[in-house]
Scaffold this motif. Structure first.
Motif: not given
Length: 262
Positions: A29-34
């Motif tokens: 996952r991309a950083p900060g994505s839920p």
């Protein structure tokens, strides 16, 4: 429905989601994505289900008393706790014993899988141990030739039907408890199922005499004339044992019943 199996399947499903989220999905996952909602909810439920599964499988399990076969010890509507480890540690779902702890004792209030339909849980009192000769003739209990004494107590008032039953004090092993024995009910067993080791029992108009086979137990309800028990459907094999009942933790109709019992 086999609740233990359902709980186990939920544990596996949420555990898989937790592992995927922890070791695979987080890295991608991309950083900060839920995370996806199904991963988030599944992974978050895993620790809760794991704790419930472990407690229920190895320590204590709650049950509700559905019938009056154990009156006056246990009443319909009593919520009880059952000690799961006292008779040995068993593999969840398949109930296979892997570690011995104690053997059931005469007088224990035992929960077990009904031999004629293992999907049902029954609760009765242990009367006969492996090798015992159990006689219940003319409503008098004998174990290995010794009469189990009955001491008269005040009659028991059934609160739901407002009638009295003769009550007696009985002692099996170290367990002092009360039993109900109706004076006008016939002594013979009116209906007997076909069960393993049926040849170990002899039925007469006076009652029944059984020799308990190895690895099995003879159980009876405290409400002697209103209990379908080993007199009717036979012996309880060791592999059917669930645990020993030891505590009433709730009753909607009578909060005074909360506590231990004999």
């Amino acid at each position: 429905m086999n609740f233990a199996l359902v709980l186990f399947l939920l544990l596996v499903a949420t555990g898989v989601l937790w592992l995927i989220d922890r070791f695979i999905a987080r890295k991608r996952r991309a950083p900060g994505s839920p995370p996806p909602w199904w991963v988030e909810y599944g992974a978050s439920f895993f620790p809760v289900i794991l704790i419930v599964f472990a407690l229920r499988s190895f320590l204590v399990e709650p049950f509700k008393i559905p019938s009056g076969s154990m009156i006056p010890t246990l009443l319909v509507g009593d919520f009880i706790l059952v000690n799961k480890w006292v008779y040995g540690i068993r593999v969840p779902v398949i109930n296979k014993k892997i570690i011995d702890v104690e053997e059931p004792k005469r007088g224990d209030v035992m929960v077990f899988r009904y031999p004629a339909d293992p999907s049902l849980d029954y609760i009765k009192r242990v009367v006969g141990l492996p090798g015992d000769k159990v006689e219940y003739l003319n409503k008098r209990l004998r174990i290995n030739g010794q009469v189990v004494e009955l001491v008269p107590q005040p009659d028991y008032l059934h609160p739901d039907r407002l009638y009295y039953s003769p009550r007696f004090a009985e002692k099996l092993g170290d367990a002092n408890h009360s039993v109900l024995i109706e004076r006008d009910t016939p002594a013979f067993v009116p209906h007997v199922l076909d069960f393993p080791y049926r040849e170990n029992c002899t039925y007469t108009t006076a009652g029944v005499t059984c020799t308990v086979p190895e690895g099995h137990y003879f159980v009876m309800g405290d409400n002697r004339d209103a209990s379908s028990d080993s007199r009717v459907w036979g012996f309880v094999p060791d592999e059917n044992i669930v645990g020993r009942a030891f505590f009433i933790w709730f009753n909607f109709s009578d909060m005074k019943r909360i506590g231990g019992f004999h």
